[in-house]
Design a protein around this motif. Structure first.
Motif, PDB file in Angstrom:
ATOM      1  N   HIS A 144       0.870  -1.165   0.000  1.00 58.73           N
ATOM      2  CA  HIS A 144       0.000   0.000   0.000  1.00 58.73           C
ATOM      3  C   HIS A 144       0.915   1.226   0.000  1.00 58.73           C
ATOM      4  O   HIS A 144       2.133   1.095   0.151  1.00 58.73           O
ATOM      5  N   CYS A 179      -4.596   5.854  -0.352  1.00 54.87           N
ATOM      6  CA  CYS A 179      -3.647   4.809  -0.671  1.00 54.87           C
ATOM      7  C   CYS A 179      -3.240   5.068  -2.120  1.00 54.87           C
ATOM      8  O   CYS A 179      -4.094   5.198  -2.987  1.00 54.87           O
ATOM      9  N   GLU A 181      -1.200   3.173  -4.013  1.00 51.84           N
ATOM     10  CA  GLU A 181      -0.642   2.005  -4.696  1.00 51.84           C
ATOM     11  C   GLU A 181      -1.812   1.069  -4.946  1.00 51.84           C
ATOM     12  O   GLU A 181      -2.503   0.686  -4.003  1.00 51.84           O
ATOM     13  N   CYS A 183      -4.020  -1.718  -4.830  1.00 54.80           N
ATOM     14  CA  CYS A 183      -3.836  -2.819  -3.891  1.00 54.80           C
ATOM     15  C   CYS A 183      -5.007  -3.788  -3.902  1.00 54.80           C
ATOM     16  O   CYS A 183      -5.207  -4.542  -2.957  1.00 54.80           O
ATOM     17  N   MET A 190      -9.856   2.910  -0.171  1.00 51.27           N
ATOM     18  CA  MET A 190      -8.914   2.905   0.948  1.00 51.27           C
ATOM     19  C   MET A 190      -8.480   4.335   1.262  1.00 51.27           C
ATOM     20  O   MET A 190      -7.344   4.727   1.031  1.00 51.27           O
TER      21      MET A 190
HETATM   22 CU   LIG Z   1      -3.929   0.145  -0.466  1.00 46.36          CU
END
Ligand SMILES: [Cu+2]
Length: 315
Positions: A144, A179, A181, A183, A190
């Motif tokens: 993340h 977040c 990235e 994921c 997120m």
């Molecule tokens: Cu994430």
């Protein structure tokens, strides 16, 4: 410039420094682009075919010193920008002063945080303003990335690593936490909030949180429930390295090396106990990889850090 730098709120001095660097580099690059493009266009028009601009006078040959001079000046300029940017990058890794350490665990798909007193939050992070905050971050599953645009900080959180991220927010307010990235399917959900509060408001907020167990107290319980105390405890039959005062002290290993028992070492010793075996002991400890969650690992480490005081009190 101030109008530009407020295009997205900046809640820390570092954020403002980052903006200054960003806009300076953009302005400088823009100036060079315009200069070169302007000269190309200007000369193309002036010396176009059939224009009556004079071609008789050749420009004087450039002096070697002039060539060397402007080349060096340009190199120096860009090395300076590189140095400026690196200094900021390294500054971001070093916490200033005694920081308030908050543990963050990333998992699909939420941010969990835990304050030093054991107060826990999900997708919210309350922090006091004008105080160095050190986030100690772990991931429970995939990579993340902890991203707070208003603070201009972004740090990947890789499973199996403890990532440190420090900042000092100086403007109370509520800022987006993302977040950054990809994921999994709910990656875009997120998200969370970083709530920067005045010192007294933060203290007030803390006092209204459930008086949760401290991290170390949870670790102490885990030490028993996971069976650690069966070998590492006072009255254990199995001979295992004693853990009193272990945190921060040198440990002699079976292969002759001496390492410091820091977070990484203790963490590895729990997850990969056969890797660094303590001198004089047999490699009989089972691995706890997959049996202990990131949050529980943090609790165990917190317990091991506190262990000396507790032992002293017990005696
Ligand atoms: Cu994430």
């Amino acid at each position: 410039m101030s109008g530009l730098s407020s295009f997205i709120s900046a809640a820390s001095e570092r954020a403002r420094q980052t903006d200054l660097l960003f806009f300076s580099a953009t302005a400088l690059s823009g100036f060079i682009v315009l200069l070169v493009a302007g000269l190309i266009i200007g000369f193309s028009i002036r010396y176009r075919k059939n224009s009556n601009a004079s071609r008789a006078e050749l420009p004087p040959p450039l002096l070697r010193e002039f060539e060397t001079g402007w080349t060096l000046a340009t190199v120096l300029l860009f090395v300076t920008i590189f140095g400026w940017a690196s200094a900021q990058g390294f500054g971001a890794m070093t916490p200033a002063g005694e920081p308030l350490q908050i543990n963050v665990v990333a998992k699909q798909w939420m941010w969990k945080s835990e304050h030093p007193g054991g107060e826990r939050e999900i997708n919210e992070l309350h922090v006091p303003a004008d105080r160095a905050i050190l986030l100690s971050m772990n991931s429970q599953d995939v990579i993340h990335s902890f991203f707070v645009p208003a603070l201009r900080i972004k740090q990947d959180v890789v499973p199996g690593h403890t990532e440190a991220l420090s900042f000092i927010a100086d403007k109370p307010g509520t800022y987006a936490l993302l977040c950054a990235e990809y994921c999994g399917t709910q990656h875009s959900k997120m998200t969370g909030k970083v709530i920067v509060m005045e010192e007294e408001d933060y203290a007030d907020w803390l006092s209204h949180q459930e008086a949760d167990n401290s991290l170390a107290a949870q670790g102490e319980r885990l030490f028993t429930t996971l069976g650690c105390s069966g070998c590492h405890g006072h009255s254990a039959n199995v001979r295992a390295p004693p853990l009193e005062n272990v945190y921060g002290s040198p440990v002699a290993l079976a292969d002759g090396r001496i390492v410091e028992a820091d977070d990484a070492y203790l963490r590895d010793s729990i997850l990969q106990p056969k890797r660094d075996v303590v001198a004089g002991f047999k490699p009989i400890m089972p691995s706890f990889a997959g049996r202990v969650s990131e949050a529980n690992l943090l609790a165990l480490l917190a317990y091991l850090k506190k262990k000396p005081q507790q032992e002293a009190r017990d005696d």
